[in-house]
Design a protein around this motif. Structure first.
Motif, PDB file in Angstrom:
ATOM      1  N   ASP A   6       0.837  -1.205   0.000  1.00  0.00           N
ATOM      2  CA  ASP A   6       0.000   0.000   0.000  1.00  0.00           C
ATOM      3  C   ASP A   6       0.869   1.252   0.000  1.00  0.00           C
ATOM      4  O   ASP A   6       0.621   2.204  -0.745  1.00  0.00           O
ATOM      5  N   VAL A   7       1.883   1.248   0.853  1.00  0.00           N
ATOM      6  CA  VAL A   7       2.782   2.398   0.944  1.00  0.00           C
ATOM      7  C   VAL A   7       3.572   2.541  -0.357  1.00  0.00           C
ATOM      8  O   VAL A   7       3.741   3.649  -0.879  1.00  0.00           O
ATOM      9  N   ALA A  14       7.255   9.214  -5.817  1.00  0.00           N
ATOM     10  CA  ALA A  14       7.825  10.397  -5.173  1.00  0.00           C
ATOM     11  C   ALA A  14       9.178  10.071  -4.535  1.00  0.00           C
ATOM     12  O   ALA A  14      10.121  10.871  -4.627  1.00  0.00           O
ATOM     13  N   ALA A  15       9.305   8.907  -3.907  1.00  0.00           N
ATOM     14  CA  ALA A  15      10.575   8.510  -3.297  1.00  0.00           C
ATOM     15  C   ALA A  15      11.639   8.310  -4.370  1.00  0.00           C
ATOM     16  O   ALA A  15      12.795   8.721  -4.202  1.00  0.00           O
ATOM     17  N   LEU A  22      18.544  13.674  -5.314  1.00  0.00           N
ATOM     18  CA  LEU A  22      19.712  13.637  -4.434  1.00  0.00           C
ATOM     19  C   LEU A  22      20.950  13.168  -5.200  1.00  0.00           C
ATOM     20  O   LEU A  22      22.031  13.757  -5.069  1.00  0.00           O
ATOM     21  N   ALA A  23      20.810  12.132  -6.017  1.00  0.00           N
ATOM     22  CA  ALA A  23      21.944  11.641  -6.807  1.00  0.00           C
ATOM     23  C   ALA A  23      22.446  12.722  -7.762  1.00  0.00           C
ATOM     24  O   ALA A  23      23.659  12.908  -7.913  1.00  0.00           O
ATOM     25  N   ALA A  24      21.536  13.457  -8.383  1.00  0.00           N
ATOM     26  CA  ALA A  24      21.936  14.538  -9.291  1.00  0.00           C
ATOM     27  C   ALA A  24      22.670  15.638  -8.534  1.00  0.00           C
ATOM     28  O   ALA A  24      23.670  16.178  -9.018  1.00  0.00           O
TER      29      ALA A  24
END
Length: 89
Positions: A6-7, A14-15, A22-24
């Motif tokens: 479900d999560v 989005a995650a 963050l990697a960029a």
């Protein structure tokens, strides 16, 4: 109580986008000239906490990127807090 699926159904896209962002950012900093500072060091030190499967991962990362003392510093870099503790100051 939610199931993991479900999560994942609700939040995976989005995650994924956040992780790619963050990697960029890490790639941009590493390609830039000059030396990093305490913010770069604090961020790199917090990254392994993402892999830690223990509970309260968010709290531990926030604490790693927060001023550790109880007495605030007299001034911040620029006009606001910088988002990471300068442990060398």
């Amino acid at each position: 109580m939610y199931r993991k699926t479900d999560v994942l159904d609700r939040d995976f896209a989005a995650a994924r986008a956040s992780l790619l962002d963050l990697a960029a950012f890490l790639d941009r900093v590493e390609r830039a000239g000059g030396e990093g500072d305490f913010r770069w060091d604090a961020l790199l030190n917090a990254l392994p906490l993402l892999e830690d499967a223990g509970v309260e991962r968010t709290r531990r990362i926030l604490e790693a990127l927060s001023f550790p003392g109880e007495t605030p510093t007299e001034s911040a870099i620029g006009k606001a807090a910088c988002g990471a503790p300068d442990l060398n100051a």
